[in-house]
Design a protein around this motif. Structure first.
Motif, PDB file in Angstrom:
ATOM      1  N   VAL A  60       8.385 -27.845  39.184  1.00 40.30           N
ATOM      2  CA  VAL A  60       9.664 -28.411  38.771  1.00 40.30           C
ATOM      3  C   VAL A  60      10.761 -27.759  39.614  1.00 40.30           C
ATOM      4  CG1 VAL A  60      11.315 -28.656  36.873  1.00 40.30           C
ATOM      5  CG2 VAL A  60       8.850 -28.824  36.425  1.00 40.30           C
ATOM      6  N   LYS A  61      11.525 -28.604  40.304  1.00 42.45           N
ATOM      7  CA  LYS A  61      12.635 -28.098  41.114  1.00 42.45           C
ATOM      8  C   LYS A  61      13.942 -28.122  40.339  1.00 42.45           C
ATOM      9  CE  LYS A  61      12.766 -29.407  45.465  1.00 42.45           C
ATOM     10  NZ  LYS A  61      12.758 -30.289  46.653  1.00 42.45           N
ATOM     11  N   ARG A  62      14.087 -29.146  39.468  1.00 43.68           N
ATOM     12  CA  ARG A  62      15.354 -29.331  38.755  1.00 43.68           C
ATOM     13  C   ARG A  62      15.100 -30.262  37.580  1.00 43.68           C
ATOM     14  NH1 ARG A  62      18.597 -33.835  39.317  1.00 43.68           N
ATOM     15  NH2 ARG A  62      17.437 -34.530  41.150  1.00 43.68           N
ATOM     16  N   VAL A  63      15.858 -30.061  36.496  1.00 41.12           N
ATOM     17  CA  VAL A  63      15.832 -30.959  35.339  1.00 41.12           C
ATOM     18  C   VAL A  63      17.276 -31.345  35.033  1.00 41.12           C
ATOM     19  CG1 VAL A  63      15.191 -31.257  32.915  1.00 41.12           C
ATOM     20  CG2 VAL A  63      13.783 -29.807  34.412  1.00 41.12           C
ATOM     21  N   THR A  64      17.543 -32.652  34.995  1.00 40.58           N
ATOM     22  CA  THR A  64      18.893 -33.145  34.708  1.00 40.58           C
ATOM     23  C   THR A  64      18.828 -34.092  33.520  1.00 40.58           C
ATOM     24  OG1 THR A  64      19.439 -32.997  37.058  1.00 40.58           O
ATOM     25  CG2 THR A  64      20.902 -34.329  35.685  1.00 40.58           C
ATOM     26  N   GLU A  65      19.736 -33.894  32.569  1.00 38.34           N
ATOM     27  CA  GLU A  65      19.781 -34.752  31.380  1.00 38.34           C
ATOM     28  C   GLU A  65      20.749 -35.910  31.594  1.00 38.34           C
ATOM     29  OE1 GLU A  65      20.493 -32.839  27.646  1.00 38.34           O
ATOM     30  OE2 GLU A  65      19.295 -31.085  28.211  1.00 38.34           O
ATOM     31  N   TYR A  66      20.373 -37.061  31.067  1.00 39.52           N
ATOM     32  CA  TYR A  66      21.219 -38.255  31.102  1.00 39.52           C
ATOM     33  C   TYR A  66      21.235 -38.868  29.702  1.00 39.52           C
ATOM     34  CZ  TYR A  66      21.070 -38.101  36.197  1.00 39.52           C
ATOM     35  OH  TYR A  66      21.208 -37.720  37.509  1.00 39.52           O
ATOM     36  N   PRO A  67      22.303 -39.628  29.380  1.00 32.49           N
ATOM     37  CA  PRO A  67      22.379 -40.238  28.046  1.00 32.49           C
ATOM     38  C   PRO A  67      21.370 -41.364  27.846  1.00 32.49           C
ATOM     39  CG  PRO A  67      24.258 -40.912  29.384  1.00 32.49           C
ATOM     40  CD  PRO A  67      23.528 -39.851  30.159  1.00 32.49           C
ATOM     41  N   ASP A  68      20.973 -42.040  28.949  1.00 32.57           N
ATOM     42  CA  ASP A  68      20.017 -43.139  28.835  1.00 32.57           C
ATOM     43  C   ASP A  68      19.362 -43.395  30.195  1.00 32.57           C
ATOM     44  OD1 ASP A  68      21.859 -44.683  30.379  1.00 32.57           O
ATOM     45  OD2 ASP A  68      22.861 -45.337  28.550  1.00 32.57           O
ATOM     46  N   PHE A  69      18.425 -44.323  30.200  1.00 29.40           N
ATOM     47  CA  PHE A  69      17.658 -44.595  31.419  1.00 29.40           C
ATOM     48  C   PHE A  69      18.501 -45.240  32.517  1.00 29.40           C
ATOM     49  CE2 PHE A  69      14.026 -44.858  28.248  1.00 29.40           C
ATOM     50  CZ  PHE A  69      13.626 -43.550  28.469  1.00 29.40           C
ATOM     51  N   GLU A  70      19.469 -46.073  32.131  1.00 29.85           N
ATOM     52  CA  GLU A  70      20.322 -46.697  33.157  1.00 29.85           C
ATOM     53  C   GLU A  70      21.121 -45.643  33.908  1.00 29.85           C
ATOM     54  OE1 GLU A  70      22.174 -50.436  32.944  1.00 29.85           O
ATOM     55  OE2 GLU A  70      21.361 -50.861  30.948  1.00 29.85           O
ATOM     56  N   ALA A  71      21.699 -44.706  33.184  1.00 30.98           N
ATOM     57  CA  ALA A  71      22.470 -43.634  33.826  1.00 30.98           C
ATOM     58  C   ALA A  71      21.563 -42.787  34.719  1.00 30.98           C
ATOM     59  CB  ALA A  71      23.147 -42.760  32.765  1.00 30.98           C
ATOM     60  N   LEU A  72      20.343 -42.563  34.270  1.00 31.97           N
ATOM     61  CA  LEU A  72      19.392 -41.776  35.061  1.00 31.97           C
ATOM     62  C   LEU A  72      19.063 -42.496  36.370  1.00 31.97           C
ATOM     63  CD1 LEU A  72      16.289 -39.905  33.785  1.00 31.97           C
ATOM     64  CD2 LEU A  72      16.137 -41.366  35.775  1.00 31.97           C
ATOM     65  N   LEU A  73      18.747 -43.780  36.291  1.00 34.93           N
ATOM     66  CA  LEU A  73      18.428 -44.541  37.515  1.00 34.93           C
ATOM     67  C   LEU A  73      19.609 -44.539  38.481  1.00 34.93           C
ATOM     68  CD1 LEU A  73      16.448 -47.496  35.946  1.00 34.93           C
ATOM     69  CD2 LEU A  73      15.583 -45.965  37.714  1.00 34.93           C
ATOM     70  N   ASP A  74      20.809 -44.690  37.948  1.00 39.33           N
ATOM     71  CA  ASP A  74      21.995 -44.694  38.805  1.00 39.33           C
ATOM     72  C   ASP A  74      22.250 -43.313  39.403  1.00 39.33           C
ATOM     73  OD1 ASP A  74      22.342 -47.365  38.267  1.00 39.33           O
ATOM     74  OD2 ASP A  74      23.878 -47.051  36.739  1.00 39.33           O
ATOM     75  N   GLY A  75      22.000 -42.269  38.631  1.00 39.72           N
ATOM     76  CA  GLY A  75      22.261 -40.913  39.086  1.00 39.72           C
ATOM     77  C   GLY A  75      21.237 -40.380  40.078  1.00 39.72           C
ATOM     78  N   GLU A  76      19.990 -40.786  39.916  1.00 41.74           N
ATOM     79  CA  GLU A  76      18.911 -40.233  40.735  1.00 41.74           C
ATOM     80  C   GLU A  76      18.500 -41.142  41.896  1.00 41.74           C
ATOM     81  OE1 GLU A  76      17.768 -37.183  40.391  1.00 41.74           O
ATOM     82  OE2 GLU A  76      18.932 -36.804  38.581  1.00 41.74           O
ATOM     83  N   GLY A  77      18.773 -42.439  41.764  1.00 39.22           N
ATOM     84  CA  GLY A  77      18.346 -43.382  42.796  1.00 39.22           C
ATOM     85  C   GLY A  77      16.943 -43.876  42.508  1.00 39.22           C
ATOM     86  N   PRO A  78      16.790 -45.181  42.325  1.00 40.36           N
ATOM     87  CA  PRO A  78      15.490 -45.748  41.956  1.00 40.36           C
ATOM     88  C   PRO A  78      14.361 -45.410  42.935  1.00 40.36           C
ATOM     89  CG  PRO A  78      17.220 -47.408  41.769  1.00 40.36           C
ATOM     90  CD  PRO A  78      17.838 -46.201  42.396  1.00 40.36           C
ATOM     91  N   SER A  79      14.665 -45.286  44.222  1.00 40.25           N
ATOM     92  CA  SER A  79      13.591 -45.046  45.190  1.00 40.25           C
ATOM     93  C   SER A  79      12.946 -43.674  45.026  1.00 40.25           C
ATOM     94  CB  SER A  79      14.107 -45.214  46.620  1.00 40.25           C
ATOM     95  OG  SER A  79      15.078 -44.230  46.896  1.00 40.25           O
ATOM     96  N   ASN A  80      13.638 -42.736  44.390  1.00 39.72           N
ATOM     97  CA  ASN A  80      13.053 -41.417  44.134  1.00 39.72           C
ATOM     98  C   ASN A  80      12.131 -41.424  42.923  1.00 39.72           C
ATOM     99  OD1 ASN A  80      14.442 -40.015  46.245  1.00 39.72           O
ATOM    100  ND2 ASN A  80      16.287 -40.136  45.002  1.00 39.72           N
ATOM    101  N   ILE A  81      12.304 -42.422  42.077  1.00 37.64           N
ATOM    102  CA  ILE A  81      11.521 -42.522  40.851  1.00 37.64           C
ATOM    103  C   ILE A  81      10.275 -43.372  41.089  1.00 37.64           C
ATOM    104  CG2 ILE A  81      11.553 -43.343  38.451  1.00 37.64           C
ATOM    105  CD1 ILE A  81      14.697 -42.729  38.696  1.00 37.64           C
ATOM    106  N   ASN A  82      10.464 -44.498  41.770  1.00 44.72           N
ATOM    107  CA  ASN A  82       9.332 -45.355  42.120  1.00 44.72           C
ATOM    108  C   ASN A  82       9.726 -46.216  43.315  1.00 44.72           C
ATOM    109  OD1 ASN A  82       7.279 -47.192  42.384  1.00 44.72           O
ATOM    110  ND2 ASN A  82       7.222 -47.791  40.236  1.00 44.72           N
ATOM    111  N   PRO A  83       9.333 -45.805  44.520  1.00 46.47           N
ATOM    112  CA  PRO A  83       9.730 -46.538  45.720  1.00 46.47           C
ATOM    113  C   PRO A  83       9.095 -47.921  45.836  1.00 46.47           C
ATOM    114  CG  PRO A  83       8.225 -44.765  46.282  1.00 46.47           C
ATOM    115  CD  PRO A  83       8.545 -44.618  44.826  1.00 46.47           C
ATOM    116  N   THR A  84       8.181 -48.249  44.917  1.00 45.65           N
ATOM    117  CA  THR A  84       7.502 -49.550  44.995  1.00 45.65           C
ATOM    118  C   THR A  84       8.114 -50.603  44.077  1.00 45.65           C
ATOM    119  OG1 THR A  84       5.873 -49.054  43.268  1.00 45.65           O
ATOM    120  CG2 THR A  84       5.336 -48.343  45.511  1.00 45.65           C
ATOM    121  N   ALA A  85       9.185 -50.245  43.348  1.00 45.38           N
ATOM    122  CA  ALA A  85       9.770 -51.197  42.392  1.00 45.38           C
ATOM    123  C   ALA A  85      11.298 -51.175  42.490  1.00 45.38           C
ATOM    124  CB  ALA A  85       9.345 -50.840  40.964  1.00 45.38           C
ATOM    125  N   THR A  86      11.914 -52.306  42.160  1.00 44.12           N
ATOM    126  CA  THR A  86      13.375 -52.381  42.151  1.00 44.12           C
ATOM    127  C   THR A  86      13.932 -51.633  40.936  1.00 44.12           C
ATOM    128  OG1 THR A  86      13.499 -54.367  40.771  1.00 44.12           O
ATOM    129  CG2 THR A  86      13.264 -54.705  43.175  1.00 44.12           C
TER     130      THR A  86
END
Length: 116
Positions: A60-86
């Motif tokens: 684990v390099k870092r843990v960041t909390e977000y209020p919901d999944f939309e904020a997380l996707l916007d904050g982290e960038g979808p390609s870092n979470i799953n580069p195979t999906a929009t």
């Protein structure tokens, strides 16, 4: 890994496990369950494909909390979470795993890397 590292065991679906093992998925998404509240940089996660002996160990390099999944996707960038999906596909996939009452607990973006 230091001798003070804590090891967590978490299940992962095959499609995401393969992305982690290939080092292309660098952000793991989880609900902020109480048992993950103290997860922090330097901890170790052993991902397991449920029902198998296949595991992949990450740091684990870092843990960041977000209020919901939309904020997380916007904050982290979808390609870092799953580069195979929009972004929209990922949001639907995450919400298929975690219903609204789980998302209401908050979301964790866990930045991970394979050990050097």
């Amino acid at each position: 890994m230091s001798s003070t590292s804590r090891i967590r065991e978490l299940n992962l679906y095959r499609q995401y496990f393969d992305l982690v093992a290939a080092s292309v998925k660098t952000i793991e998404v989880r609900v902020r369950y109480p048992r993950l509240a103290d997860l922090s940089s330097g901890d170790v996660i052993r991902f397991r494909i449920k029902g198998t002996d296949e595991t992949c160990v990450v740091e684990v390099k870092r843990v960041t909390e977000y209020p919901d999944f939309e904020a997380l996707l916007d904050g982290e960038g979808p390609s870092n979470i799953n580069p195979t999906a929009t972004r929209d596909e990922q949001l639907a996939n995450i919400r298929a795993i975690y219903p609204p009452e789980k998302e209401a607990l908050g979301a964790l973006a866990i930045e991970i890397c394979l050990p050097a």
